[in-house]
Structures are given as structure tokens and as C-alpha cells.
Scaffold this active site. Structure first.
Site, PDB file in Angstrom:
ATOM      1  N   LYS A  29       0.867  -1.183   0.000  1.00 10.51           N
ATOM      2  CA  LYS A  29       0.000   0.000   0.000  1.00 10.51           C
ATOM      3  C   LYS A  29       0.891   1.216   0.000  1.00 10.51           C
ATOM      4  O   LYS A  29       2.013   1.169   0.515  1.00 10.51           O
ATOM      5  CB  LYS A  29      -0.880   0.022   1.258  1.00 10.51           C
ATOM      6  CG  LYS A  29      -2.142   0.820   1.082  1.00 10.51           C
ATOM      7  CD  LYS A  29      -3.117   0.011   0.264  1.00 10.51           C
ATOM      8  CE  LYS A  29      -4.525   0.513   0.325  1.00 10.51           C
ATOM      9  NZ  LYS A  29      -5.452  -0.570  -0.051  1.00 10.51           N
TER      10      LYS A  29
HETATM   11  N1  GLU Z   1      -7.083  -0.311  -3.235  1.00  5.50           N
HETATM   12  C1  GLU Z   1      -7.831  -1.489  -3.535  1.00  5.50           C
HETATM   13  C2  GLU Z   1      -7.849  -2.410  -2.341  1.00  5.50           C
HETATM   14  O1  GLU Z   1      -7.706  -1.984  -1.233  1.00  5.50           O
HETATM   15  C3  GLU Z   1      -7.363  -2.155  -4.829  1.00  5.50           C
HETATM   16  C4  GLU Z   1      -5.948  -2.652  -4.851  1.00  5.50           C
HETATM   17  C5  GLU Z   1      -5.515  -3.143  -6.215  1.00  5.50           C
HETATM   18  O2  GLU Z   1      -6.329  -3.193  -7.109  1.00  5.50           O
HETATM   19  O3  GLU Z   1      -4.338  -3.460  -6.341  1.00  5.50           O
HETATM   20  O4  GLU Z   1      -8.089  -3.589  -2.455  1.00  5.50           O
END
Ligand code: GLU
Length: 419
Positions: free
Chosen positions: A107
Site C-alpha cells: 500500500k
Molecule cells: N485499493 C484497492 C484495495 O484496497 C485495490 C488494490 C488493487 O487493485 O491493487 O483492495
């Protein structure tokens, strides 16, 4: 001493302890599974419209590298810190493992209120952040995606910036891009569609007919709005909805198409129908079949978990329910069926995976193909979680996380410890 502090990381740690106890993971193996492999903090200086220079703080945390590249969104929000980003990276790991994707979790984020920036400032910030990340990311290293406060346009800027440095277009460096820039059909609606798909599964299990059933959605961004549309398409009445500007409640149900049109045109819900205004805290306590927190962490807590009046708690957001609330919900498991976040919102990263695969192959699928494969993947995870919960007589969250943690643990075991 760890740099990962704060209530959100503590929550990820506490949840992990519950799973580690359940799986009887020895103490000396726990840190290896929980602690993020790498973290980067960067100063991101940009030109502001007023001629001044402003410096923002950006982060990226990569949780584990055992199964392939790391994967996860980038969050632009005023309260972002390294502890929160690390917790979100850890959750991404269990989510990807549960969905059987060849990724570890990651993240990233910037501490900024993106609404306070002009479009040009947002572009400057997005591009400079990606530039600072170049030594740390790559299509086989770490693949970004949107999260709260970012969108397809930001992903296009990320992809363009990375590509300009490589001298060739590298569309597989991020997912959640616009379709015109190498994105996939279906990614935009994937998370919300997945939430609705799983709510329908839960309704089927509980004998609730979707037509005429009711739902309340907290958060009307990418996840909440597409979940609302997909639910309404099968006759679910959206009786409550909120964003950071207002909460609305109307037992007769809202016109979801009008709601999404208004939110797209104005960027907020405020002004749509303020007569239906309700205290945002009260909204969560109203009677409904499905309550869908689709905004921020820790909104279902020890103060309100005992007072919820929903049949299904479908976690569109990451980490909406605190471990204290989980204890209360475990007591209420005959009344409330929880679809835990790492299952409920996995549609996003599943279709991100499809986007990455298509970009690597430069071979693109129809929307039907994407949605069909998404539903197959969610169905498999759903069956695994529900089956495991029944078998071990444990809450759905413990089942979902146990499957995820087990997969990562088994992969680490068979690969061994280097050197
Ligand atoms: N931000 C989204 C999540 O928390 C998507 C992450 C992604 O598609 O890599 O799952």
C-alpha cells in the site's frame, strides 16, 4: 522498536494474533509473517499554483515478497501515516492470498487532502510521487492501483511518469488505469460489483429476497456507488447513503441513478436531498438487510457494534470493524452475517490482476469475460470462507484471514529461509 505505530496498525496486529492463535503458529514465526518486508518514506516537493513550493510526505509499504510482486492501492488522504499504510499492506496480503492471486500485499499513500489541490497541483503531486518511487516499484516488483483519494486519472499519470523514465510505455506498472491507457474493461465497477455479488450470496443463504430488501451504504466513492447500482439493479432499495459531506436516510429508498448522476456532477452528495439528512453515526444504526461500510477504517467499533440493526454487514472498506467490535459481533452471529473486508472488497484487486495479466500479454478481454472470471474467483473464495467458518466453528473474518495467512505461511515454509 517498530516504526509501525498507531491504532490502525495495532488493529492489523491484533487481528493477526487472533489468527496466529487459531492456527497455533509458534511465536518465533509470527514476526516473519506480520512485519512488512520494506517501507519507503519520501519527501514529495511540488510547485503550487501560488508560486510557492510545498513538500508532502509519501509512503509505500511492501509486506511480503514470497508469492510474486506486491500489489495494492495508493491513498491520498489527510490522515495517512506509515502505520495505517503498513496495516493496509498487511490486509492486502491476506486478501490476495485468499483470492489465490500471485501477489504479496502493498500500500502507498500521501498525507494530503486531494480536494484542497487544483488539478494541476494534483498532477504535479502524482507525477513526482511516482518519480520518487521508481527505484522501489516495477511490473515484477510492486504494482500500484487506486485507493481512497486517487482514481483512473492519477493512475494514468503514474503510468506515464514511469514510462517516460523507461523510454517505452509500461502499462503493466499500475492497474486501475483508464481503458484508453491500457486499463481493463470492468475494473471501474469491479469492487462495487463484487460487494453486491457477495451480498446476494449472503441473502441467498439467509433466505432474503433481494427484490424489496434494503441496504445502507456509508461512502459513495468508487466502491459505494457501484455497489449501490448493482444492488438496485436486482431490486434492493438503498434506504441510506452517506459521504464526507452528508448522511441521508429515507425508508422509501433513493433513486440510485439520480444519486450517482448528482455525485458525479457535484463531487459530493450534499445538496441532493437534504430533507432526508440524518446524523452520520445514526445512519449506521438504522434497520436494513445489508449495511455496507465503504469508506474508512474503524467505523464499526465497541460503541455501535451492539446496536447495529442489519442482517448482513458487508465490508466494502478496508478495516471498517475493530477487533473489539468483532467480539461483540461474534456474540451476535445468529443475527448478523459478516462478509469480511478481505473477501467483500476483493473484486477490485482480482480485476487489477486481470488488468496486469492483459497488459503483460497485450491481449485484451471483453467485459463479459472479465466479469465472468471475477464472479468465478469470488465464488471460489466465498465457498472457501463459508466452508472453513462452518468446519472450524469460527467467525467469517477468522476463516477468511486464516486461509490467507495459511497460504502465505505455506509458501514461506516450502521456499525455506534464505540463506
Ligand atoms: N485499493 C484497492 C484495495 O484496497 C485495490 C488494490 C488493487 O487493485 O491493487 O483492495
Amino acid at each position: 522498536m517498530s516504526i509501525y505505530t498507531g491504532p490502525v496498525f495495532e488493529m492489523a496486529r491484533d487481528q493477526f494474533t487472533v489468527i496466529a492463535d487459531h492456527l497455533a503458529i509458534p511465536a518465533d514465526e509470527r514476526d516473519r509473517l506480520l512485519l512488512p518486508k520494506r517501507a519507503l518514506t519520501v519527501a514529495v516537493p511540488i510547485h503550487m499554483d501560488n508560486g510557492q513550493t510545498a513538500v508532502f510526505t509519501g509512503y509505500r509499504v511492501q509486506h511480503h515478497l514470497t508469492l510474486g510482486p506486491t500489489k495494492g492501492g495508493t491513498r491520498f488522504a489527510a490522515n495517512v501515516d506509515i502505520g495505517e499504510i503498513a496495516a493496509l499492506a498487511v490486509w492486502m496480503s491476506w486478501k490476495c492470498a485468499l483470492a489465490e492471486l500471485p501477489y504479496g500485499g502493498a500500500k502507498g499513500g500521501i498525507t494530503v487532502d486531494p480536494r484542497a489541490l487544483s488539478l494541476r497541483e494534483l498532477e504535479n503531486l502524482s507525477r513526482r510521487y511516482m518519480q520518487e518511487m521508481i527505484p522501489f516499484v516495477g511490473p515484477r516488483v510492486d504494482v500500484m492501483a487506486p485507493d481512497m483519494g486517487t482514481n483512473e486519472q492519477v493512475m494514468a499519470w503514474f503510468m506515464d511518469t514511469y514510462s517516460m523514465y523507461q523510454g517505452v510505455t509500461v502499462s503493466e506498472i499500475v492497474t486501475g488505469k483508464p481503458v484508453e491507457s491500457g486499463g481493463t474493461l470492468g475494473r471501474r465497477e469491479a469492487t462495487g460489483h463484487g460487494v453486491a455479488f457477495l451480498v446476494f450470496r449472503a441473502m441467498e443463504r439467509l433466505g432474503i429476497n433481494p427484490s424489496g430488501a434494503t441496504a445502507i451504504i456509508q461512502g459513495f466513492g468508487n466502491v459505494g456507488s457501484y455497489a449501490a447500482l448493482a444492488l438496485a439493479a436486482r431490486g434492493v432499495k438503498i434506504v441510506g447513503v452517506s459521504d464526507h459531506t452528508i448522511a441521508l436516510h429515507d425508508p422509501k429508498g433513493f433513486d440510485v441513478a439520480a444519486l450517482t448522476q448528482y455525485a458525479t456532477a457535484h463531487g459530493v452528495l450534499k445538496g441532493f436531498g437534504d430533507a432526508a439528512q440524518i446524523d452520520p453515526k445514526e445512519l449506521l444504526l438504522q434497520r436494513c438487510d445489508a449495511l455496507i461500510p465503504a469508506a474508512v477504517e474503524r467505523v464499526i467499533n465497541k460503541d455501535n457494534a451492539g446496536k447495529l440493526q442489519c442482517r448482513i454487514l458487508a465490508e466494502g472498506a478496508n478495516g471498517p470493524t475493530t477487533p473489539e467490535a468483532d467480539l461483540i459481533l461474534a456474540q451476535r452471529n445468529q443475527e448478523i452475517f459478516v462478509i469480511p473486508d478481505i473477501l467483500c472488497n476483493a473484486g477490485g484487486v482480482i480485476v487489477s490482476y486481470f488488468e496486469w495479466v492483459q497488459d503483460l500479454q497485450q491481449y485484451f478481454w471483453s467485459k463479459d469475460e472479465v466479469m465472468k472470471r471475477l464472479e468465478i474467483a469470488l465464488e471460489r473464495s466465498w465457498n472457501n470462507v463459508v466452508h472453513r467458518a462452518q468446519l472450524d466453528n469460527i467467525p467469517n473474518r477468522v476463516a477468511a484471514m486464516a486461509i490467507g495467512v495459511e497460504r502465505v505461511r505455506n509458501a514461506k515454509r516450502t521456499r525455506g529461509l534464505f540463506p
